[in-house]
Design an enzyme around this catalytic site. Sequence first.
Site, PDB file in Angstrom:
ATOM      1  N   GLU A 112       0.819  -1.209   0.000  1.00 41.84           N
ATOM      2  CA  GLU A 112       0.000   0.000   0.000  1.00 41.84           C
ATOM      3  C   GLU A 112       0.855   1.263   0.000  1.00 41.84           C
ATOM      4  O   GLU A 112       0.521   2.256  -0.659  1.00 41.84           O
ATOM      5  CB  GLU A 112      -0.941   0.007   1.208  1.00 41.84           C
ATOM      6  CG  GLU A 112      -1.950  -1.130   1.243  1.00 41.84           C
ATOM      7  CD  GLU A 112      -3.035  -1.007   0.186  1.00 41.84           C
ATOM      8  OE1 GLU A 112      -3.100   0.025  -0.494  1.00 41.84           O
ATOM      9  OE2 GLU A 112      -3.832  -1.953   0.042  1.00 41.84           O
ATOM     10  N   ASP A 253      -4.603  -9.553  -8.409  1.00 44.41           N
ATOM     11  CA  ASP A 253      -4.975  -8.652  -9.509  1.00 44.41           C
ATOM     12  C   ASP A 253      -3.856  -7.781 -10.057  1.00 44.41           C
ATOM     13  O   ASP A 253      -3.517  -7.831 -11.241  1.00 44.41           O
ATOM     14  CB  ASP A 253      -6.161  -7.778  -9.076  1.00 44.41           C
ATOM     15  CG  ASP A 253      -5.967  -7.142  -7.698  1.00 44.41           C
ATOM     16  OD1 ASP A 253      -4.936  -7.387  -7.047  1.00 44.41           O
ATOM     17  OD2 ASP A 253      -6.869  -6.401  -7.266  1.00 44.41           O
ATOM     18  N   GLU A 347     -18.376  -6.909  -2.727  1.00 47.94           N
ATOM     19  CA  GLU A 347     -17.013  -7.452  -2.712  1.00 47.94           C
ATOM     20  C   GLU A 347     -16.974  -8.863  -3.295  1.00 47.94           C
ATOM     21  O   GLU A 347     -16.074  -9.196  -4.059  1.00 47.94           O
ATOM     22  CB  GLU A 347     -16.466  -7.448  -1.281  1.00 47.94           C
ATOM     23  CG  GLU A 347     -16.232  -6.068  -0.703  1.00 47.94           C
ATOM     24  CD  GLU A 347     -15.041  -5.350  -1.295  1.00 47.94           C
ATOM     25  OE1 GLU A 347     -14.056  -5.134  -0.586  1.00 47.94           O
ATOM     26  OE2 GLU A 347     -15.095  -4.988  -2.493  1.00 47.94           O
ATOM     27  N   GLU A 368     -12.723   0.034  -9.836  1.00 52.23           N
ATOM     28  CA  GLU A 368     -12.271  -0.850 -10.922  1.00 52.23           C
ATOM     29  C   GLU A 368     -13.206  -0.912 -12.119  1.00 52.23           C
ATOM     30  O   GLU A 368     -12.752  -0.923 -13.274  1.00 52.23           O
ATOM     31  CB  GLU A 368     -12.002  -2.252 -10.368  1.00 52.23           C
ATOM     32  CG  GLU A 368     -10.685  -2.400  -9.628  1.00 52.23           C
ATOM     33  CD  GLU A 368     -10.729  -1.795  -8.238  1.00 52.23           C
ATOM     34  OE1 GLU A 368      -9.645  -1.553  -7.658  1.00 52.23           O
ATOM     35  OE2 GLU A 368     -11.848  -1.553  -7.707  1.00 52.23           O
TER      36      GLU A 368
END
Length: 563
Positions: A112, A253, A347, A368
Amino acid sequence: MRAAVHVALFVCLLNDAATHLFTEEDMAGVRQRIKSMFYHAYNSYLDNAFPYDELRPLTCDGQDTWGSFSLTLIDALDTLLVLGNHTEFQRVASLLQDTVDFDIDVNASVFETNIRVVGGLLSAHLLAGRAGMELEPGWPCSGPLLRMAEDAARKLLPAFQTVTGMPYGTVNLLNGVSPTETPVTCTAGVGTFILEFATLSRLTGDETFENTARRALRALWKTRSDIGLVGNHIDILSKKWVAQDAGIGAGVDSYFEYLVKGAIMLQEVEELLDMFLEYDRAIQNYTRFDDWYLWVQMHKGTVSMPVFQSLEAFWPGLQSLLGNLDSAVRTFQNYYSVWRQFGGLPEFYSIPQGYTVDKREGYPLRPELIESAMYLFRATGDHTYLQLGFDALESIERIAKTPCGYATVKDLRDHQLDNRMESFFLAETIKYLYLLFDPAHFLHGGGAEGDGSWEEGGEGGQCVLGAGGFIFNTEAHPLDPAALYCCSRHAQDRQELRDILLGLSQPSGQSKPPTQTERPPSSQSESIALKPGEKKTPPLLSCPVQPFSARLSVLGQVFTDNT
């Protein structure tokens, strides 16, 4: 499977329905609404949460989440410029230089911190000229925001000091990796560094960062199964897979995303793109069913979770970068049908049942699907993707808006809210929404020569920057490939001149010392991170380069298979 049939029928109805065509006036109106959304959230953060990492929109206060360095402000900085607010960009860039300190005793996520902090600072640095900031000589190869990004990235390097080169998931910014830190981390936490670290290396001339990211990528590549898949969580020391579910969603991803975008940004087909294409063959063969992508056992290819995860919605956009439009469009329509069902993406969504999965009903305002809509609208011009953007704007305003910002939707079934506004809402969701409705934006390569659509940079202003082909990292921070070329070209020429001068100064028959690209072998125990108080050695020589007269525009998008 009845619900799955209903979903398929709904997709057909979506395709057959007449799509509303947005005029330029319509799009301008939507852009204004998106700006209002941004400033409601942004001002609420400044008024109620700064200098904490994130806003808590239900209680109108702040909290530290990922590291205690005003994360939302760093993440939102380049969005200010995207929206055209140069004055606030300049103010915040100066504020961050004065207030943010990475020498703190805080445990931070390596992943992150890289995508949000390092990526955000690099993007702001590369956009600083367009924002009207005073630039150092030689920009973009130097500058205060670049030094901040380098400082933050250097704090992450101890995490990579492992026998495999794959990093730990967490690092203490002051003390390094804790002796009790778990060696288990997700796949994306190993493979999502090449964009930021290669950018740092190319801009600063320090190869450590790019080499570190490449070592991790190559180590991860060697762990794929006999059928060509990788799992979800790996022990970075033993290289054993702890979670063996293979898919394209959470935990994996951005690894696939960075192989494609890294290949485009670095113009490198031989390694990065070849890796992705081999993975893609296995993904299409084992995980794709009726344009959905399921989770399968990485060694056997048998279905383990027949679910769609909201994080998978980046995939159609990534496919469009490679020209796989037919598949991208069909998959997008599947995902859009889920959005229309709930007013957001849960989710987890059970494909056989056609409904949310227990305890995974939330929507934290993720970007996304909007991201994929932006890419597909650029590729096709189909206003279906604008309609998704408009639906998203309406849903978020109706469901998630509070007096102090926008809140995570805890449950899409009854629209309960949670007391959190993630920084990616300002960094990604709003940015992609705005760019979707602004096809002439400079980040899309809009504008013409002479109207400020590109700018000069490098030593003596001999590089053309900002001409197009920006690559977005996985936090939607745009990086300019031309800047990487510019600075690495300067560094190469300086090194060549240094070698020539050193060669002339050496007595005949005496070997020259190792250059930057001919380093003596280092021991395994040698630290790749600077010691406290140690400074990086600057280049010995500096010289101008040959004029770079051609306007650089790296093509970041391929629209058809035969282009």
